[in-house]
Design a protein around this motif. Sequence first.
Motif, PDB file in Angstrom:
ATOM      1  N   ASN A  42      -0.713 -38.912  -6.595  1.00 42.97           N
ATOM      2  CA  ASN A  42      -1.994 -38.856  -7.193  1.00 42.97           C
ATOM      3  C   ASN A  42      -2.918 -40.072  -6.714  1.00 42.97           C
ATOM      4  N   ASN A  43      -2.088 -41.157  -6.444  1.00 46.02           N
ATOM      5  CA  ASN A  43      -2.786 -42.406  -6.052  1.00 46.02           C
ATOM      6  C   ASN A  43      -3.148 -42.458  -4.747  1.00 46.02           C
ATOM      7  N   LYS A  44      -2.914 -41.468  -3.754  1.00 47.54           N
ATOM      8  CA  LYS A  44      -3.265 -41.631  -2.446  1.00 47.54           C
ATOM      9  C   LYS A  44      -4.591 -41.113  -1.873  1.00 47.54           C
ATOM     10  N   LYS A  45      -5.231 -41.739  -1.211  1.00 51.51           N
ATOM     11  CA  LYS A  45      -6.775 -41.347  -0.963  1.00 51.51           C
ATOM     12  C   LYS A  45      -6.546 -40.100   0.106  1.00 51.51           C
ATOM     13  N   ASN A  46      -6.338 -38.878  -0.505  1.00 52.23           N
ATOM     14  CA  ASN A  46      -6.318 -37.750   0.444  1.00 52.23           C
ATOM     15  C   ASN A  46      -7.455 -36.712   0.046  1.00 52.23           C
ATOM     16  N   CYS A  47      -8.517 -37.127  -0.729  1.00 48.89           N
ATOM     17  CA  CYS A  47      -9.903 -36.240  -0.954  1.00 48.89           C
ATOM     18  C   CYS A  47     -10.856 -36.921  -0.418  1.00 48.89           C
ATOM     19  N   ILE A  48     -12.007 -36.103   0.143  1.00 53.89           N
ATOM     20  CA  ILE A  48     -13.260 -36.855   0.579  1.00 53.89           C
ATOM     21  C   ILE A  48     -14.356 -36.453  -0.149  1.00 53.89           C
ATOM     22  N   ILE A  49     -15.227 -37.334  -0.238  1.00 52.66           N
ATOM     23  CA  ILE A  49     -16.550 -37.079  -0.978  1.00 52.66           C
ATOM     24  C   ILE A  49     -17.613 -37.729   0.244  1.00 52.66           C
ATOM     25  N   SER A  50     -18.753 -37.189   0.044  1.00 52.27           N
ATOM     26  CA  SER A  50     -19.747 -37.406   0.979  1.00 52.27           C
ATOM     27  C   SER A  50     -20.953 -37.973   0.022  1.00 52.27           C
ATOM     28  N   LEU A  51     -21.471 -39.138   0.671  1.00 50.33           N
ATOM     29  CA  LEU A  51     -22.471 -39.688  -0.229  1.00 50.33           C
ATOM     30  C   LEU A  51     -23.638 -40.077   0.927  1.00 50.33           C
ATOM     31  N   ARG A  52     -24.969 -39.830   0.310  1.00 47.82           N
ATOM     32  CA  ARG A  52     -25.995 -39.971   1.007  1.00 47.82           C
ATOM     33  C   ARG A  52     -26.810 -41.113   0.073  1.00 47.82           C
ATOM     34  N   TRP A  73     -16.711 -37.910  -9.300  1.00 50.34           N
ATOM     35  CA  TRP A  73     -17.682 -37.922  -8.957  1.00 50.34           C
ATOM     36  C   TRP A  73     -18.241 -36.349  -9.062  1.00 50.34           C
ATOM     37  N   GLN A  74     -17.597 -35.381  -9.051  1.00 50.26           N
ATOM     38  CA  GLN A  74     -18.185 -34.056  -9.098  1.00 50.26           C
ATOM     39  C   GLN A  74     -18.495 -33.739 -10.450  1.00 50.26           C
ATOM     40  N   GLY A  75     -17.737 -34.445 -11.416  1.00 55.54           N
ATOM     41  CA  GLY A  75     -18.774 -34.404 -12.858  1.00 55.54           C
ATOM     42  C   GLY A  75     -19.803 -34.857 -12.918  1.00 55.54           C
ATOM     43  N   LEU A  76     -20.525 -35.858 -12.057  1.00 55.74           N
ATOM     44  CA  LEU A  76     -21.653 -36.594 -12.335  1.00 55.74           C
ATOM     45  C   LEU A  76     -22.780 -35.236 -12.227  1.00 55.74           C
ATOM     46  N   PRO A  77     -23.966 -35.769 -12.681  1.00 51.63           N
ATOM     47  CA  PRO A  77     -25.167 -34.695 -12.478  1.00 51.63           C
ATOM     48  C   PRO A  77     -25.614 -34.506 -10.883  1.00 51.63           C
ATOM     49  N   ASN A  78     -25.441 -33.541 -10.513  1.00 47.79           N
ATOM     50  CA  ASN A  78     -25.365 -33.388  -9.078  1.00 47.79           C
ATOM     51  C   ASN A  78     -26.825 -33.726  -8.567  1.00 47.79           C
ATOM     52  N   ARG A  79     -27.791 -33.706  -9.283  1.00 49.91           N
ATOM     53  CA  ARG A  79     -29.213 -34.223  -8.738  1.00 49.91           C
ATOM     54  C   ARG A  79     -29.222 -35.878  -8.923  1.00 49.91           C
ATOM     55  N   ASN A  80     -28.594 -36.321  -9.529  1.00 50.82           N
ATOM     56  CA  ASN A  80     -28.569 -37.902  -9.818  1.00 50.82           C
ATOM     57  C   ASN A  80     -27.542 -38.505  -9.155  1.00 50.82           C
ATOM     58  N   ARG A  81     -26.641 -38.014  -8.482  1.00 52.05           N
ATOM     59  CA  ARG A  81     -25.646 -38.742  -7.886  1.00 52.05           C
ATOM     60  C   ARG A  81     -25.936 -39.799  -6.915  1.00 52.05           C
ATOM     61  N   ARG A  82     -26.690 -39.505  -5.874  1.00 49.34           N
ATOM     62  CA  ARG A  82     -27.260 -40.336  -5.091  1.00 49.34           C
ATOM     63  C   ARG A  82     -27.781 -41.679  -5.547  1.00 49.34           C
ATOM     64  N   LYS A  83     -28.792 -41.173  -6.683  1.00 45.70           N
ATOM     65  CA  LYS A  83     -29.638 -42.431  -7.348  1.00 45.70           C
ATOM     66  C   LYS A  83     -28.812 -43.099  -8.212  1.00 45.70           C
ATOM     67  N   ILE A  84     -27.540 -42.406  -8.686  1.00 42.08           N
ATOM     68  CA  ILE A  84     -26.685 -43.286  -9.479  1.00 42.08           C
ATOM     69  C   ILE A  84     -25.762 -44.199  -8.574  1.00 42.08           C
ATOM     70  N   MET A  85     -25.358 -43.815  -7.178  1.00 41.00           N
ATOM     71  CA  MET A  85     -24.739 -44.630  -6.503  1.00 41.00           C
ATOM     72  C   MET A  85     -25.648 -45.546  -5.890  1.00 41.00           C
ATOM     73  N   ARG A  89     -15.629 -47.170  -3.101  1.00 37.59           N
ATOM     74  CA  ARG A  89     -14.482 -46.856  -4.120  1.00 37.59           C
ATOM     75  C   ARG A  89     -14.521 -47.570  -5.299  1.00 37.59           C
ATOM     76  N   TYR A  90     -14.636 -48.925  -5.183  1.00 42.84           N
ATOM     77  CA  TYR A  90     -14.575 -49.828  -6.052  1.00 42.84           C
ATOM     78  C   TYR A  90     -15.855 -49.438  -7.117  1.00 42.84           C
ATOM     79  N   ILE A  91     -16.995 -49.348  -6.669  1.00 37.79           N
ATOM     80  CA  ILE A  91     -18.119 -48.878  -7.348  1.00 37.79           C
ATOM     81  C   ILE A  91     -18.075 -47.605  -8.081  1.00 37.79           C
ATOM     82  N   ILE A  92     -17.269 -46.717  -7.482  1.00 41.79           N
ATOM     83  CA  ILE A  92     -17.053 -45.387  -8.244  1.00 41.79           C
ATOM     84  C   ILE A  92     -15.913 -45.687  -9.360  1.00 41.79           C
TER      85      ILE A  92
END
Length: 134
Positions: free
Chosen positions: A29-39, A110-122, A71-74
């Motif tokens: 579960n602690n392995k980084k085996n998932c990918i997210i895309s950030l803009r 990350w997927q639980g965050l509001p989709n339209r605000n993800r970029r702005k939150i990041m 990752r730290y910020i997330i």
Amino acid sequence: KLVEILSAKNKSLEKSPKIDLFNNTENINNKKNCIISLRINTLLYDTLHNYLLAMHNVSDYTFSSISDVLRYIIVQIEENGFSTDQIINDKETDYTEIIVRVTHKQKQFWQGLPNRNRRKIMEKAILAFTKNKL
């Protein structure tokens, strides 16, 4: 002599440690085996890159790459929460797409965050990080 070798092999098999399923599951579960895309805003990406280079110039290797910082910020957003009322309203700008390897738990958050605000939150969180407020 063959009997001694076989008996030694049997003794070593008897002493073999049992597999701890809980720890193995936790490691998976602690392995980084998932990918997210950030803009994010390209100017902000460059600022973060320069901040990371400045950290390395003063021998602070807390983060080895921009992906480590993101990752730290997330994790910080997940643990401490984040106010969406102070989101930056920006004009059309250039964006940089970054692919970050994360744990399954981080991806679900990350997927639980509001989709339209993800970029702005990041972007807001990156600004807070570069000002040492995160």
